[in-house]
Motif scaffolding. Structure first.
Motif, PDB file in Angstrom:
ATOM      1  N   TYR A 152       0.835  -1.192   0.000  1.00  8.95           N
ATOM      2  CA  TYR A 152       0.000   0.000   0.000  1.00  8.95           C
ATOM      3  C   TYR A 152       0.872   1.244   0.000  1.00  8.95           C
ATOM      4  N   ARG A 153       0.251   2.376  -0.359  1.00 15.74           N
ATOM      5  CA  ARG A 153       0.942   3.650  -0.306  1.00 15.74           C
ATOM      6  C   ARG A 153       0.544   4.355   0.982  1.00 15.74           C
ATOM      7  N   PRO A 154       1.486   4.612   1.897  1.00 16.44           N
ATOM      8  CA  PRO A 154       1.153   5.291   3.149  1.00 16.44           C
ATOM      9  C   PRO A 154       0.469   6.632   2.888  1.00 16.44           C
ATOM     10  N   HIS A 155      -0.516   6.966   3.715  1.00 12.82           N
ATOM     11  CA  HIS A 155      -1.277   8.200   3.555  1.00 12.82           C
ATOM     12  C   HIS A 155      -0.636   9.314   4.369  1.00 12.82           C
ATOM     13  N   ASN A 156      -0.711  10.539   3.862  1.00 13.91           N
ATOM     14  CA  ASN A 156      -0.114  11.677   4.579  1.00 13.91           C
ATOM     15  C   ASN A 156      -0.822  11.970   5.899  1.00 13.91           C
ATOM     16  N   PRO A 158      -2.070  10.782   9.241  1.00 12.77           N
ATOM     17  CA  PRO A 158      -1.764   9.603  10.058  1.00 12.77           C
ATOM     18  C   PRO A 158      -2.998   8.858  10.551  1.00 12.77           C
ATOM     19  N   TYR A 160      -5.906   8.615   8.822  1.00 12.96           N
ATOM     20  CA  TYR A 160      -6.333   7.850   7.644  1.00 12.96           C
ATOM     21  C   TYR A 160      -5.420   6.637   7.449  1.00 12.96           C
ATOM     22  N   ASP A 161      -4.116   6.854   7.607  1.00 11.58           N
ATOM     23  CA  ASP A 161      -3.159   5.757   7.426  1.00 11.58           C
ATOM     24  C   ASP A 161      -3.410   4.649   8.442  1.00 11.58           C
ATOM     25  N   TYR A 162      -3.695   5.029   9.696  1.00 11.23           N
ATOM     26  CA  TYR A 162      -3.967   4.035  10.733  1.00 11.23           C
ATOM     27  C   TYR A 162      -5.228   3.232  10.402  1.00 11.23           C
ATOM     28  N   GLN A 164      -6.673   2.874   7.473  1.00  6.68           N
ATOM     29  CA  GLN A 164      -6.437   2.120   6.245  1.00  6.68           C
ATOM     30  C   GLN A 164      -5.696   0.822   6.530  1.00  6.68           C
ATOM     31  N   ARG A 165      -4.595   0.917   7.244  1.00  6.56           N
ATOM     32  CA  ARG A 165      -3.808  -0.281   7.538  1.00  6.56           C
ATOM     33  C   ARG A 165      -4.568  -1.242   8.444  1.00  6.56           C
ATOM     34  N   PRO A 179       4.540  -1.122   2.939  1.00  6.22           N
ATOM     35  CA  PRO A 179       4.620   0.059   2.086  1.00  6.22           C
ATOM     36  C   PRO A 179       5.110  -0.355   0.699  1.00  6.22           C
TER      37      PRO A 179
END
Length: 317
Positions: A152-156, A158, A160-162, A164-165, A179
């Motif tokens: 996946y592409r990490p999101h700017n 944090p 959203y990134d949490y 998402q993952r 990543p």
């Protein structure tokens, strides 16, 4: 790789609006499946009307790839693409928030024996996926039947990134997300016999790409599929998901391993990947993510195809 951690910094006031958005998204995900799909089509209608740039990009891609189609057909497929993008918003919520029992009702799977055969042989697998609009829910559903890792592409953002993952790694039988640029981690996992979901069908820029045809149009295409297969001593196995015509969910299909891959010829391997991509898109063109500028990177000296089509602005995807 460690699991995503819920850190106190994620509750800083600057992220409160993001949390509210996710709470609303979670609430929508509780609705019945068919109602969510219906709402998704409504959202798609709004996107067609108001997300003009994305609609134009989708139409430009169809014009480039299918010049033999009639004007009416390309317009009809463009409308369906935007509807599919709208439905995908709800499908992503299902993938990230639904419990196992509810997800299990949604799918059938074909070809799982190809993954079991690789596992029995102790061989890693590059699960070659593609950017259809239902990309998230397809990976999640397969993860209920077989342990896979993702990229996946990490999101700017944090938060959203949490989410998402965390959403992608739930219910995955021990799977985790890498990543996209963590080549060393993916190679190590492949050599240990893991199956890694990997999508090579977008324009990631010129750095690690070569130009090979996609529907007759030179397209910047990453060479990483053959490189990962060689370094990880892995098999490459195609994977798609399709919305069922009766509205009951999804059919997952796992294809036989590519033979003689990698071949040692990077260009030939990349051409072969794009030919496989073409065949899968032709099976369900209205469900592909055509709103991505697949041809944004051009060979030196060639004009920007999207500017030529009158599409203003220059963005990341």
């Amino acid at each position: 790789m460690s699991r995503p951690a819920l850190r106190s910094q994620l509750f800083h006031p600057r992220y409160w609006l993001t949390w509210v958005g996710f709470l609303l998204w979670f609430g929508l995900s509780l609705l019945p499946y068919r109602l969510q799909c219906l709402l998704g089509r409504g959202l798609g209608w709004l996107l067609y009307r108001f997300a003009v740039r994305r609609r134009q990009i989708a139409r430009c891609n169809l014009d480039l790839c299918f010049p033999d189609w009639s004007e009416a057909r390309r317009e009809a497929v463009t409308r369906e693409i935007m509807a599919s993008v709208g439905i995908a918003f709800f499908e992503t919520g299902m993938a990230w928030f639904w419990p196992k029992w509810r997800l299990r009702r949604l799918y059938t799977v074909e070809g799982l024996e190809h993954l079991h055969a690789a596992a029995a042989d102790g061989v890693g697998v590059i699960l070659m996926a593609f950017h259809f609009t239902h990309i998230d829910i397809g990976a999640k559903l397969l993860g209920l039947s077989f342990s896979i890792d993702g990229s996946y592409r990490p999101h700017n953002n944090p938060v959203y990134d949490y989410i998402q993952r965390s959403g992608r790694e739930r219910h995955t039988m021990g799977g985790q997300a890498f990543p996209r640029d963590d080549v060393r981690g993916m190679v190590k996992a492949l050599r240990s016999g893991r199956t890694i979901w990997y999508a090579p069908d977008q324009d990631y820029g010129p750095k690690h790409s070569i130009f090979v045809p996609l529907f007759g149009v030179p397209a910047a295409t990453v060479t990483a599929t053959s490189q990962l297969a060689r370094l990880g001593k892995a098999r490459v196995i195609g994977f798609t998901q399709t919305r069922k015509a009766d509205g009951s969910g999804y059919h997952l299909k796992i294809y036989p391993p590519l033979e003689n891959f990698p071949s040692g010829d990077e260009v030939a391997d990349t051409v072969r990947i794009n030919q496989f991509v073409e065949a899968r898109i032709l099976e369900q063109p209205e469900q592909y993510l055509w709103v991505h500028r697949r041809f944004k990177t051009r060979p030196e000296g060639e004009p920007d195809l999207y500017k030529q089509a009158g599409i203003a602005g220059k963005r990341r995807s």
